[in-house]
Design a protein around this motif. Structure first.
Motif, PDB file in Angstrom:
ATOM      1  N   SER A  67     -18.109  37.424 -29.218  1.00  0.00           N
ATOM      2  CA  SER A  67     -18.146  38.072 -30.525  1.00  0.00           C
ATOM      3  C   SER A  67     -18.490  39.539 -30.329  1.00  0.00           C
ATOM      4  CB  SER A  67     -19.159  37.401 -31.452  1.00  0.00           C
ATOM      5  OG  SER A  67     -20.462  37.592 -30.970  1.00  0.00           O
ATOM      6  N   GLU A  69     -19.382  43.298 -32.649  1.00  0.00           N
ATOM      7  CA  GLU A  69     -19.743  43.857 -33.932  1.00  0.00           C
ATOM      8  C   GLU A  69     -19.069  45.215 -34.068  1.00  0.00           C
ATOM      9  OE1 GLU A  69     -23.863  44.659 -36.306  1.00  0.00           O
ATOM     10  OE2 GLU A  69     -23.652  42.809 -35.145  1.00  0.00           O
ATOM     11  N   TRP A  85     -11.299  42.413 -28.400  1.00  0.00           N
ATOM     12  CA  TRP A  85     -12.099  41.195 -28.565  1.00  0.00           C
ATOM     13  C   TRP A  85     -11.441  40.103 -27.731  1.00  0.00           C
ATOM     14  CZ3 TRP A  85     -10.647  36.807 -31.875  1.00  0.00           C
ATOM     15  CH2 TRP A  85     -11.637  35.827 -31.926  1.00  0.00           C
ATOM     16  N   TYR A 186     -14.126  36.024 -38.611  1.00  0.00           N
ATOM     17  CA  TYR A 186     -15.038  37.164 -38.718  1.00  0.00           C
ATOM     18  C   TYR A 186     -15.942  36.988 -39.921  1.00  0.00           C
ATOM     19  CZ  TYR A 186     -12.084  39.130 -42.445  1.00  0.00           C
ATOM     20  OH  TYR A 186     -11.371  39.334 -43.602  1.00  0.00           O
ATOM     21  N   SER A 187     -17.055  37.743 -39.936  1.00  0.00           N
ATOM     22  CA  SER A 187     -17.988  37.704 -41.058  1.00  0.00           C
ATOM     23  C   SER A 187     -18.654  39.060 -41.186  1.00  0.00           C
ATOM     24  CB  SER A 187     -19.039  36.608 -40.866  1.00  0.00           C
ATOM     25  OG  SER A 187     -19.770  36.841 -39.679  1.00  0.00           O
ATOM     26  N   VAL A 194     -19.163  44.434 -39.423  1.00  0.00           N
ATOM     27  CA  VAL A 194     -18.481  43.139 -39.395  1.00  0.00           C
ATOM     28  C   VAL A 194     -18.565  42.574 -37.985  1.00  0.00           C
ATOM     29  CG1 VAL A 194     -16.177  44.083 -38.867  1.00  0.00           C
ATOM     30  CG2 VAL A 194     -16.363  41.910 -40.058  1.00  0.00           C
ATOM     31  N   GLN A 195     -18.770  41.272 -37.909  1.00  0.00           N
ATOM     32  CA  GLN A 195     -18.807  40.580 -36.610  1.00  0.00           C
ATOM     33  C   GLN A 195     -17.540  39.766 -36.462  1.00  0.00           C
ATOM     34  OE1 GLN A 195     -22.428  38.598 -35.350  1.00  0.00           O
ATOM     35  NE2 GLN A 195     -21.200  36.894 -34.589  1.00  0.00           N
ATOM     36  N   ILE A 196     -16.792  40.047 -35.390  1.00  0.00           N
ATOM     37  CA  ILE A 196     -15.572  39.310 -35.101  1.00  0.00           C
ATOM     38  C   ILE A 196     -15.888  38.267 -34.047  1.00  0.00           C
ATOM     39  CG2 ILE A 196     -13.180  39.479 -34.305  1.00  0.00           C
ATOM     40  CD1 ILE A 196     -13.243  42.419 -35.207  1.00  0.00           C
TER      41      ILE A 196
END
Length: 197
Positions: A67, A69, A85, A186-187, A194-196
């Protein structure tokens, strides 16, 4: 009177006591050796299997990229960035209100791979379109993440390899690509982060 003594036959063997006469005597030495051999083989089998299974786990560098960011604060509306990523390029694009309106105006049933903009973005963050930067035809990296690049006739992305064209929501509109650009997991951690993955 003479007594008659019975002579013992030297070839006569003593009676053999079978397993049916062993009850109640507990485990025999042979039983213990069988159990020990099976246990030893089991431990040896586990010792061989663990390294084989462990070598199939992802390496440390892959786990480190599980992950990432991304800071969204510097991405202006109408522009975007490309990040890496899991050794794959990812587009993070800040859509303008006009691009959002254009994407929502497209009839979903007219699309090759029907998906709404809302299905491709997070609620409350519909201006942030995050997709894999890999054309679904043969894996080229499309153009269009920055305003100066060719975005094709639909204003999204243009694949220079074989001419696939995507709209502002990353949906396939023309060319040989069969599917939309893939949206990774993602979130949002905050309004600007954002975190992928």
């Amino acid at each position: 009177m003479a007594t008659l003594e019975t002579a013992e036959d030297p070839n006569q063997r003593p009676p053999v006591i079978g397993p049916e006469h062993d009850e109640g005597q507990g485990p025999r030495r042979r039983d213990f050796l069988n159990i020990a051999a099976v246990a030893f083989a089991g431990v040896g089998g586990v010792a061989v299997v663990i390294p084989l299974v462990n070598q199939m786990n992802p390496s440390a560098d892959v786990l480190a990229l599980a992950s990432i960011e991304v800071d969204l604060a510097k991405i202006e509306a109408g522009s975007g960035i490309k990040v890496a990523w899991r050794k794959q390029p990812v587009f993070v694009r800040n859509l303008t209100p006009a691009e959002i309106k254009e994407a929502k105006a497209v009839p979903v049933d007219s699309l090759r791979d029907p998906e709404t903009l809302d299905a491709r973005t997070k609620p409350g963050h519909e201006n942030w379109l995050i997709t894999m930067a890999v054309c679904t035809h043969l894996g080229c990296v499309p153009l269009g993440i920055t305003p100066g690049e060719n975005r094709g006739q639909f204003g999204g992305y243009f694949c220079p390899c074989h001419g696939s064209q995507y709209d502002t929501a990353g949906r396939i509109r023309a060319g040989p690509a069969p599917k939309n650009l893939v949206v990774p997991e993602y979130s949002f951690k905050s309004a600007t982060s954002v975190q992928i993955g």
